[in-house]
Write a protein that holds these residues in place. Structure first.
Motif, PDB file in Angstrom:
ATOM      1  N   ARG A 189      -1.053   5.780  -5.191  1.00  0.00           N
ATOM      2  CA  ARG A 189      -0.503   4.459  -5.370  1.00  0.00           C
ATOM      3  C   ARG A 189       0.911   4.538  -5.953  1.00  0.00           C
ATOM      4  O   ARG A 189       1.742   3.718  -5.669  1.00  0.00           O
ATOM      5  CB  ARG A 189      -1.393   3.648  -6.298  1.00  0.00           C
ATOM      6  N   THR A 249       0.837  -1.194   0.000  1.00  0.00           N
ATOM      7  CA  THR A 249       0.000   0.000   0.000  1.00  0.00           C
ATOM      8  C   THR A 249       0.873   1.245   0.000  1.00  0.00           C
ATOM      9  O   THR A 249       2.013   1.204   0.458  1.00  0.00           O
ATOM     10  CB  THR A 249      -0.897   0.044   1.246  1.00  0.00           C
ATOM     11  N   LEU A 256      -5.527   6.557   7.322  1.00  0.00           N
ATOM     12  CA  LEU A 256      -6.147   7.345   6.247  1.00  0.00           C
ATOM     13  C   LEU A 256      -5.424   7.060   4.936  1.00  0.00           C
ATOM     14  O   LEU A 256      -4.242   6.724   4.973  1.00  0.00           O
ATOM     15  CB  LEU A 256      -5.978   8.843   6.523  1.00  0.00           C
ATOM     16  N   ALA A 310       0.596   3.733   1.844  1.00  0.00           N
ATOM     17  CA  ALA A 310       0.903   4.121   3.213  1.00  0.00           C
ATOM     18  C   ALA A 310       2.127   3.364   3.720  1.00  0.00           C
ATOM     19  O   ALA A 310       3.004   3.939   4.369  1.00  0.00           O
ATOM     20  CB  ALA A 310      -0.295   3.850   4.104  1.00  0.00           C
ATOM     21  N   ALA A 311       2.193   2.086   3.377  1.00  0.00           N
ATOM     22  CA  ALA A 311       3.328   1.294   3.845  1.00  0.00           C
ATOM     23  C   ALA A 311       4.621   1.803   3.224  1.00  0.00           C
ATOM     24  O   ALA A 311       5.647   1.916   3.899  1.00  0.00           O
ATOM     25  CB  ALA A 311       3.108  -0.175   3.507  1.00  0.00           C
ATOM     26  N   LEU A 312       4.544   2.163   1.928  1.00  0.00           N
ATOM     27  CA  LEU A 312       5.736   2.694   1.259  1.00  0.00           C
ATOM     28  C   LEU A 312       6.186   3.988   1.920  1.00  0.00           C
ATOM     29  O   LEU A 312       7.375   4.219   2.138  1.00  0.00           O
ATOM     30  CB  LEU A 312       5.436   2.964  -0.220  1.00  0.00           C
ATOM     31  N   LEU A 331      -1.552   8.859   8.191  1.00  0.00           N
ATOM     32  CA  LEU A 331      -1.373   8.273   6.865  1.00  0.00           C
ATOM     33  C   LEU A 331      -0.377   7.116   6.932  1.00  0.00           C
ATOM     34  O   LEU A 331      -0.613   6.038   6.410  1.00  0.00           O
ATOM     35  CB  LEU A 331      -0.878   9.358   5.918  1.00  0.00           C
ATOM     36  N   GLU A 332       0.731   7.375   7.615  1.00  0.00           N
ATOM     37  CA  GLU A 332       1.760   6.341   7.695  1.00  0.00           C
ATOM     38  C   GLU A 332       1.259   5.122   8.452  1.00  0.00           C
ATOM     39  O   GLU A 332       1.636   4.001   8.160  1.00  0.00           O
ATOM     40  CB  GLU A 332       3.010   6.899   8.387  1.00  0.00           C
ATOM     41  N   ASN A 333       0.412   5.353   9.426  1.00  0.00           N
ATOM     42  CA  ASN A 333      -0.112   4.227  10.194  1.00  0.00           C
ATOM     43  C   ASN A 333      -1.342   3.621   9.533  1.00  0.00           C
ATOM     44  O   ASN A 333      -2.077   2.861  10.156  1.00  0.00           O
ATOM     45  CB  ASN A 333      -0.437   4.664  11.621  1.00  0.00           C
ATOM     46  N   GLU A 334      -1.568   4.011   8.274  1.00  0.00           N
ATOM     47  CA  GLU A 334      -2.681   3.481   7.485  1.00  0.00           C
ATOM     48  C   GLU A 334      -4.038   3.738   8.116  1.00  0.00           C
ATOM     49  O   GLU A 334      -4.970   2.965   7.953  1.00  0.00           O
ATOM     50  CB  GLU A 334      -2.502   1.968   7.234  1.00  0.00           C
ATOM     51  N   VAL A 349       4.512   8.392  -4.861  1.00  0.00           N
ATOM     52  CA  VAL A 349       4.229   8.687  -3.461  1.00  0.00           C
ATOM     53  C   VAL A 349       4.897   9.978  -3.021  1.00  0.00           C
ATOM     54  O   VAL A 349       4.266  10.849  -2.428  1.00  0.00           O
ATOM     55  CB  VAL A 349       4.769   7.574  -2.544  1.00  0.00           C
ATOM     56  N   LEU A 366       5.721   4.884   4.870  1.00  0.00           N
ATOM     57  CA  LEU A 366       6.269   4.546   6.169  1.00  0.00           C
ATOM     58  C   LEU A 366       7.736   4.140   6.041  1.00  0.00           C
ATOM     59  O   LEU A 366       8.598   4.608   6.787  1.00  0.00           O
ATOM     60  CB  LEU A 366       5.437   3.384   6.716  1.00  0.00           C
TER      61      LEU A 366
END
Ligand code: FAD
Lengths: 620, 426
Positions: free
Chosen positions: B408, A601, B117, A603-605, B112-115, B411, A607
């Motif tokens: 996607r 995802t 959002l 978001a994971a990237l 966002l980083e913690n998913e 980033v 991170l």
């Protein structure tokens, strides 16, 4: 017999042959161990090489001076360029091969390598010192030592053959499975999975009624695989086409419960793009008929390979349905079709050189990695053999990228995504498809091959001469100026009041081919057609290639974010357990690599990037 | 990971102020100041001390990582809304080990980083925080609820379908695939172009909704523009006088018109003038009026400003002069003012697509890229040569463009832009 080598290759199939040859070319002393000497160049299934995506792989193998292209050219009894009417980027050379000629040519190539010894025998286990490879042990307990091993045992790991509800252990018809090795590999903690594939019954061509069956002949101007081949060697033949019918389908439907696939005897996953005839009849029940190519297995061999009806039905049912087909009413089956289940090793445990990440000196190539197909196997073999040699000789790894080759795409897919069904190459897997063409494989890869000491002097000379011709032609064309009015007059869609262009730019216009332009630029007639064709193709895609180059740059930006091997994903708060597991398994090398992991995802990237950046700031 | 803190409410004097702390050390910070850790998600009154000195009496809220906005352990201090109290508390926090002031947008970035959002939802949140009127709130809420993400999934699925058809024709040419895939590809591409174009067309308005619509009041000098503005705004915003040419600058009044954010512009009287300063005012007025979303023409349209679709003709000073074209309005008595407001509101509301999901320029740019690619694909579809591989390439471009909407791909760039538009503490 010698008892110490730089590299041992286990398995003499398509992966093994190109692995052993590449390792020897790269300067290593090599032992190629295989169950039977006749294994060299044996095709377990379809007697054909190349096709869409696969033809690209063969060209790339050849550009690195691998064996498959040259051998296929020598054994080819019919050549066809698939997608001939489509653009050059998606054209794929394909050939029918004479099995015996193929084996003979392969055996000859292999024996010509001075540094390469072929040993007949079964490798029962690897000799390990902790996680470091020391050599291999044979069935009779003899040992041979080596710095690196390449395992290319194909479908032989725990192979199980199914014909209807009968099953027998085997790596392919007439071959024993490798069970000892499979057990050891499992005990080494490597993740394994189970896949399946199938093959059709082989028919006796002398009992086929050929009259009235549609003929399919080869191309008039055959496209060869090797950049060094000039034309076919063997006599050329045609194939014939027939079709299944409602009666065939009825017989199959009535006996579905007796099929290994449908009777619930097989747990492995089969390839969706290569369905058995049972699959076709069930899944596409609206189709009243399916096409079958009747392909001769050799010039002096009556065996016919009926392409399109692979099956795992019992032998009596195979006979009944085959005989319901036009032309095959009285056919004799020489060998029944069967399905085979086998173990593969999760390729996510490998790095880009196809070495096991948590061991030293163990390389894997071919079907053992979950791929299917000779070309996929040979291409991996080449990379694994090359790197095994470089590892043994203490040299840097040699890696291919998604942006330079189909081989790079395949290996990156394998080590990043793993496989959920047998992996086959397609052109659509290559995001830089327009620049990775079969026709320019040498320009993309031969320079790398030269740098890696893989390429013979003869090839190097031929390649340099070709480049010189192209550069010279390009330079001259760049200096010739053509008016828009003249172009328009030659039937090219362009505003007649537009600017003047040089001949290269003119070639890039839609609809402008070498043919149309030769009327305006008589100098063109002075260049050889191959050179011109190449230039024309580059010009045709130029605007797309420019954009792709930008994409490649963007990719390289993300590639430049390297993720250290000891990156602690467990420290990333908020990463789902599933993604954490995937990341730990794949250990992506770069941010771009992480982005290609399935299910990743944004978001994971972000991170990961945030953490990389934080590290950067601390260092700075 | 650092623990970050910042004032989450607007700075300045207020009833309450909220200071938010997020990160692994948040709870320790709470214990250090409040002397205890209240039960999570239970508002508790605590006395906050530093070095024996009472800072304030505050309501303290503790969240576990699983249920907080950022996904980290969070503590919120609701103090008295005094500048001094807040500054004292922030100073105390900054002296606790492992804590540092938050950067702009950092709380959201963590979410966002913690998913917690996705990218589009972060944008929705930013808009929601900025929202002043009901229509703005509704639009932001749609984005925050993930409507754009859902639509992207749908577009993506259709693009993938088109791509799959084309690719099948390429990679399985030697096998039995359906004869003619092109009509379906063409239909898919056409419908996507239409959908994207509709979204693109609506983005202008959606952007206006985010920033407010401009409604210009234009007319000859002394026709009563300023009086009308004052009446509409309900307060003395423009200086009104009996003399022509009083309003030299463009005067703006922001108002909430039935949920729509509207900025009324009172322009200088439009007339030829010798007065240099007034002439500047007139030019500026012309430019602003032309660029506004809507114009109210007071007393006729022949002012050197073109009448655009939707503009409203007003007959001013209805109390003084009977007759005249357009809506009869009197700024002085208020006659017709309600009708005029209703008309403005109706006109602007009509422009808002009820289903608009792409609302930012960034969204618009991505969709334009997608349409450009699909337009090229369409052109290629009608070429006599078989150029399937080029069509496939264009569809891939479109997929990439659509993917960039939810972050996607690309980033880095997208994030940079998004976080640039955030200010501290949100
Ligand atoms: C029944 C069947 C149907 C297939 N159908 C298709 C198809 O339709 N389309 C397609 O693309 N591909 C098909 N394939 C796949 C294709 O044949 C393989 O992908 C390809 O041959 C793999 O090459 P490889 O070198 O990895 O393995 P192989 O060619 O299988 O070679 C493995 C070699 O290893 C040797 N070996 C094994 N164990 C040992 C040991 N312990 N010690 C020493 N030597 C050992 C064997 O003797 C053999 O020579 C099919 C394969 C089979 C068996």
């Amino acid at each position: 017999m010698k008892h110490d080598f730089d590299v041992i290759v286990v398995g003499g199939g398509h992966a093994g042959c190109d692995a052993a040859a590449a390792a020897a070319r790269a300067g290593a002393s090599v032992a190629l161990v295989t169950l039977k000497l006749q294994d060299l160049g044996t095709m377990s299934c379809n007697p054909a090489i190349g096709g869409l995506g696969k033809g690209h792989l063969v060209r790339e193998i050849d550009a690195l001076d691998g064996l498959m292209g040259r051998v296929a050219d020598r054994a080819g009894i019919q050549f066809r360029l698939l997608n001939r009417k489509k653009g050059p980027a998606v054209q794929g050379p394909r050939s029918q091969a004479d099995r015996k000629l193929y084996r003979a040519a392969m055996t000859q190539e292999i024996t010509e390598y001075q540094r390469l010894t072929v040993i007949e025998g079964e490798v029962a286990s690897l000799v390990l010192d902790g996680r470091t490879l020391r050599g291999v042990r044979f069935g009779d307990d003899a040992e041979v030592t080596a710095r690196a091993v390449v395992l290319t045992t194909g479908t032989f790991l725990n192979g199980l053959i199914h014909i209807g509800d009968e099953k027998s252990p085997g790596g392919r018809m007439g071959g024993r499975p490798s069970i000892g090795l499979a057990e050891q590999i499992k005990s080494m903690g490597l993740a394994t999975g189970r896949l399946k594939t199938g093959t059709p019954p082989r028919l006796d061509g002398r009992t086929i009624d050929w009259d009235g069956l549609e003929e399919q002949s080869g191309d008039d101007d055959p496209a060869m695989f090797s950049f060094l081949s000039s034309g076919p060697v063997a006599r050329q033949i045609s194939c014939r086409i027939t079709h299944t019918n409602e009666r065939t389908h009825d017989i199959i439907r009535q006996n579905l419960s007796r099929s290994a696939m449908y009777g619930g005897h097989i747990e492995g996953v089969g390839p969706r793009y290569c369905p058995s005839i049972e699959d076709k009849v069930v899944r596409f029940s609206e189709k009243a008929s399916h096409q079958i190519f009747l392909e001769p297995e050799g010039l002096d061999d009556p065996t016919i390979y009926p392409n399109g009806i692979s099956t795992s039905l019992p032998q009596d049912v195979q006979e009944a349905y085959v005989r319901s087909i036009r032309g095959l009413e009285n056919v004799a089956i020489l060998q029944p079709g069967y399905a085979i289940e086998y173990d593969y090793l999760d390729p996510r445990g490998l790095d880009l050189t196809l070495a096991l990440k948590d061991h030293e000196g163990i390389f894997l190539a071919g079907q053992i990695n979950g791929t299917t197909g000779y070309e996929e196997a040979a291409a991996q073999g080449l990379v694994a053999g090359l790197n095994a040699a470089r590892f043994a000789l203490g040299q840097d790894p040699a890696q291919l990228q998604r942006s330079d080759s189909y081989i790079g795409v395949m290996i990156d897919d394998l080590v990043t995504q793993g496989v959920s069904e047998p992996y086959r190459m397609f052109t659509s897997r290559a995001e830089y498809r327009l620049s990775l063409r079969a026709d320019n494989a040498d320009q993309r890869l031969t320079p790398l091959g030269i740098a890696w000491d893989l390429v013979s002097d003869a090839r190097k000379r031929a390649f340099d001469a070709k480049l010189e011709r192209i550069d010279a032609a390009r330079e001259i064309l760049g200096e010739i100026s053509v008016s828009s009015r003249a172009l328009n007059g030659a039937g090219i869609r362009v505003n007649p009041d537009g600017p003047r262009r040089n001949a290269l730019e003119s070639l890039a216009l839609p609809g402008a081919g070498i043919g149309a332009l030769t009327q305006l630029v008589p100098e063109l007639a002075g260049f050889d057609p191959v050179t011109l064709e190449q230039i024309g193709r580059d010009a045709m895609y130029e605007s797309y290639l420019q954009r792709q180059r930008k994409d490649v740059e963007a990719l390289q930006r993300d590639e430049s974010w390297e993720i250290p091997g000891d990156f602690r994903y467990e420290d990333l708060q908020g990463l789902s357990a599933e993604l954490q597991g995937k990341l730990k398994r794949v250990k992506p090398r770069t941010l771009a690599h992480a982005g290609r992991i399935e299910g990743m995802t944004p978001a994971a990237l972000t991170l990961i990037l945030a953490h990389l950046r934080r590290g950067e700031r601390k260092r700075a | 990971m650092d623990t970050i803190f910042a004032l989450a409410t607007a700075p300045g004097r207020a009833g309450v102020a909220v200071v938010r702390v997020s990160g692994p050390a948040a709870w320790t910070a709470c214990e250090a100041l409040a002397g205890r850790l209240p039960r999570p998600r239970l508002a508790s009154l605590c006395r906050l001390h530093e070095g024996g000195e009472l800072i304030d009496e505050a309501l303290v809220l503790v969240f576990e990582s699983g249920s907080s906005f950022t996904g980290d352990p969070v503590v919120e201090f609701q103090t008295h809304g005094s500048v001094a109290v807040v500054n004292r508390l922030l100073a105390a926090l900054s002296r606790i080990d492992g804590l540092r002031p938050a950067e702009a947008g950092e709380f959201t970035r963590r979410a966002l980083e913690n998913e917690r959002l996705d990218l589009a939802r972060v944008e929705g949140l930013a808009d929601l925080i900025e929202a002043e009127t009901e229509a703005q709130r509704r639009q932001a809420m749609r984005l925050f609820e993930g409507d754009l993400g859902k639509r992207v999934e749908d577009w993506r699925a259709r693009l993938l379908r088109a791509a799959a058809l084309v690719e099948a024709g390429i990679d399985f040419a030697d096998e039995e695939i359906p004869q003619d895939i092109w009509p379906e590809v063409a239909a898919l591409v056409q419908r996507l172009i239409a959908d994207f174009s509709a979204e693109i067309a609506g983005i202008g308005t959606a952007e206006r909704l985010r920033h407010g619509f401009e409604v210009a009041i234009v007319g000859a000098p002394n026709v009563g523009k300023s009086t009308l503005l004052n009446r509409l705004a309900g307060r003395e915003a423009a200086i009104t006088s009996e003399f022509a040419g009083t309003t030299r600058d463009v005067i703006e009044v922001r108002m909430d018109l039935g949920g729509l954010p509207v900025t009324l512009l009172d322009t200088a009287g439009l007339r030829e003038t010798e007065d240099v300063i007034e002439a500047i005012g007139v030019t500026r007025a012309r430019e602003r009026a032309e660029a506004a979303d809507l114009r109210l023409f007071l007393g006729g349209e022949d002012l050197g400003i073109s009448l655009q679709a939707g503009d409203i003709l007003v007959a001013p000073k209805a109390d003084l002069q009977p007759g005249g074209g357009g809506l009869r309005v009197s700024g002085r008595t208020g006659e017709g003012v309600d009708a005029l407001l209703a008309e403005i509101q109706r006109e602007l509301s009509d422009r808002l697509g009820a289903t608009q999901t792409a609302v930012r320029l960034r969204h618009g740019e991505a969709l334009v890229r997608a349409v450009t690619a699909l337009d090229s694909a369409t052109e290629l579809l009608y070429m006599p040569e078989d150029v399937a591989e080029l069509i496939a390439e264009q569809i891939r471009q479109a997929i990439r463009a659509v993917d960039s909407l939810v972050g996607r791909i690309g980033v880095e760039d997208v994030l940079g832009e998004i976080f640039a538009s955030f200010c501290i503490g949100k």
